[in-house]
Design a protein around this motif. Structure first.
Motif, short mmCIF file in Angstrom:
data_model
loop_
_atom_site.label_atom_id
_atom_site.label_comp_id
_atom_site.label_asym_id
_atom_site.label_seq_id
_atom_site.Cartn_x
_atom_site.Cartn_y
_atom_site.Cartn_z
N PHE A 1 0.86 -1.18 0.00
CA PHE A 1 0.00 0.00 0.00
C PHE A 1 0.90 1.23 0.00
CE2 PHE A 1 -2.22 -3.45 1.94
CZ PHE A 1 -3.55 -3.30 1.61
N ILE A 2 0.77 2.10 -1.00
CA ILE A 2 1.55 3.34 -1.07
C ILE A 2 0.57 4.49 -1.26
CG2 ILE A 2 3.31 4.64 -2.32
CD1 ILE A 2 4.54 1.95 -3.15
N GLU A 3 0.62 5.46 -0.34
CA GLU A 3 -0.29 6.60 -0.43
C GLU A 3 0.19 7.57 -1.50
OE1 GLU A 3 -1.85 9.66 2.81
OE2 GLU A 3 -2.55 7.59 3.06
N ARG A 4 -0.71 7.90 -2.41
CA ARG A 4 -0.45 8.83 -3.52
C ARG A 4 -1.48 9.96 -3.44
NH1 ARG A 4 4.27 6.69 -5.08
NH2 ARG A 4 4.11 4.66 -6.05
N ALA A 5 -1.33 10.95 -4.28
CA ALA A 5 -2.25 12.09 -4.29
C ALA A 5 -3.67 11.67 -4.65
CB ALA A 5 -1.76 13.15 -5.27
N ASP A 6 -3.83 10.66 -5.51
CA ASP A 6 -5.16 10.24 -5.95
C ASP A 6 -5.72 9.07 -5.16
OD1 ASP A 6 -3.26 8.50 -6.98
OD2 ASP A 6 -4.30 8.21 -8.89
N GLY A 7 -5.05 8.65 -4.10
CA GLY A 7 -5.52 7.53 -3.29
C GLY A 7 -4.36 6.63 -2.92
N VAL A 8 -4.70 5.46 -2.42
CA VAL A 8 -3.68 4.49 -2.03
C VAL A 8 -3.51 3.48 -3.16
CG1 VAL A 8 -3.06 2.69 -0.37
CG2 VAL A 8 -4.17 4.78 0.42
N GLN A 9 -2.29 3.39 -3.67
CA GLN A 9 -1.99 2.39 -4.70
C GLN A 9 -1.77 1.05 -4.00
OE1 GLN A 9 0.82 3.26 -7.88
NE2 GLN A 9 1.65 1.20 -7.61
N VAL A 10 -2.56 0.07 -4.39
CA VAL A 10 -2.50 -1.26 -3.79
C VAL A 10 -1.93 -2.21 -4.85
CG1 VAL A 10 -3.82 -3.10 -2.69
CG2 VAL A 10 -4.56 -0.71 -2.42
N SER A 11 -0.68 -2.62 -4.66
CA SER A 11 -0.01 -3.54 -5.60
C SER A 11 -0.03 -4.93 -5.00
CB SER A 11 1.43 -3.10 -5.84
OG SER A 11 1.47 -1.79 -6.34
N TYR A 12 -0.39 -5.91 -5.81
CA TYR A 12 -0.48 -7.28 -5.30
C TYR A 12 0.30 -8.25 -6.18
CZ TYR A 12 -4.26 -7.29 -8.74
OH TYR A 12 -4.99 -7.15 -9.89
N ASN A 13 0.83 -9.27 -5.54
CA ASN A 13 1.53 -10.37 -6.20
C ASN A 13 1.12 -11.63 -5.45
OD1 ASN A 13 3.20 -12.06 -7.58
ND2 ASN A 13 5.10 -11.12 -6.90
N LEU A 14 0.15 -12.34 -5.99
CA LEU A 14 -0.47 -13.47 -5.30
C LEU A 14 -0.35 -14.74 -6.13
CD1 LEU A 14 -3.70 -11.52 -4.33
CD2 LEU A 14 -1.72 -11.95 -2.86
N ILE B 1 -4.27 -1.61 -8.05
CA ILE B 1 -5.49 -0.82 -8.13
C ILE B 1 -5.23 0.46 -7.34
CG2 ILE B 1 -7.06 -2.79 -8.36
CD1 ILE B 1 -7.69 -2.28 -5.34
N VAL B 2 -6.05 1.47 -7.52
CA VAL B 2 -5.97 2.68 -6.72
C VAL B 2 -7.25 2.76 -5.91
CG1 VAL B 2 -5.79 5.19 -6.72
CG2 VAL B 2 -4.48 3.85 -8.38
N ALA B 3 -7.08 2.74 -4.60
CA ALA B 3 -8.22 2.82 -3.67
C ALA B 3 -8.32 4.26 -3.18
CB ALA B 3 -8.01 1.85 -2.51
N SER B 4 -9.26 5.00 -3.73
CA SER B 4 -9.36 6.43 -3.41
C SER B 4 -10.07 6.71 -2.09
CB SER B 4 -10.06 7.17 -4.55
OG SER B 4 -11.36 6.63 -4.74
N ASP B 5 -10.72 5.71 -1.51
CA ASP B 5 -11.51 5.94 -0.29
C ASP B 5 -10.80 5.54 1.00
OD1 ASP B 5 -13.62 6.88 -1.80
OD2 ASP B 5 -14.57 4.92 -1.95
N VAL B 6 -9.55 5.11 0.92
CA VAL B 6 -8.82 4.70 2.13
C VAL B 6 -7.52 5.50 2.22
CG1 VAL B 6 -9.83 2.38 2.15
CG2 VAL B 6 -7.63 2.76 1.02
N SER B 7 -6.86 5.40 3.37
CA SER B 7 -5.59 6.10 3.55
C SER B 7 -4.70 5.28 4.48
CB SER B 7 -5.82 7.50 4.13
OG SER B 7 -6.27 7.39 5.46
N LEU B 8 -3.53 5.81 4.76
CA LEU B 8 -2.61 5.14 5.68
C LEU B 8 -2.53 5.88 7.01
CD1 LEU B 8 0.22 4.01 3.24
CD2 LEU B 8 -1.73 2.72 4.10
#
Length: 170
Positions: free
Chosen positions: A49-62, A124-131
């Motif tokens: 999870f990395i907080e960016r100006a447009d939301g939290v970028q959620v990168s996954y490797n599953l 994905i970019v999650a615009s409704d959450v933060s860190l």
């Protein structure tokens, strides 16, 4: 021409200001979750999870999911994965007025697709959450569910049982 003391003073000032720049640089807000398989499952991986100006970028490797399958990636209220990932509580929804309308809640990140090898990589970019603050996902459980998130259920198992679970930590 500058005197030696003036030159040294100027040099010291430049070095001091340069050092202050390091102190006041923007530091990236980042958190990670390591997903471990729940009982009888093989899914696992990492999510960043990395907080960016447009939301939290959620990168996954599953990996370890059934081939060619869709799964919900959801943040749950409590940071607990002890009993098959079921102790995470309901899906994270700090804006409770939105949950009554049946709209998407903040903790319902996305449905992800596992490829023919049972792996999924992307972001994905999650615009409704933060860190930080009331919408912070820190210390909450991140669950990879068996089913896709096609409905916006607030129940703990709205997208079926958890295949993997991890706690989001800085």
């Amino acid at each position: 021409m500058l005197s030696l003391s003036a030159s040294l003073s100027l040099l010291a000032s430049v070095m001091l200001l340069g050092g202050c720049g390091i102190l006041f640089q923007h530091h990236e807000k980042r958190a990670d979750a390591t997903l471990q398989p729940t009982g009888g499952n093989t899914a696992s991986g990492t999510v960043t999870f990395i907080e960016r100006a447009d939301g939290v970028q959620v990168s996954y490797n599953l990996s370890g999911m059934p081939p060619n399958s869709d799964h919900a990636l959801q943040i749950h209220e409590r940071g607990d994965c002890i009993v098959s990932g079921s102790d995470g509580g309901p899906v994270f929804a700090p804006a409770s007025e939105r949950t009554n309308s049946g709209s998407k809640v903040e903790g319902d990140l996305a449905s992800i697709h596992a490829d023919a090898n049972g792996s999924a990589t992307g972001f994905i970019v999650a615009s409704d959450v933060s860190l930080d603050g009331v919408r912070s996902v820190l210390s909450r459980a991140l669950l990879l569910h068996r089913d896709a998130a096609d409905t916006y259920a607030i129940t703990p198992h709205g997208a079926g049982p958890a295949l993997a679970c991890g706690v989001i930590r800085q």
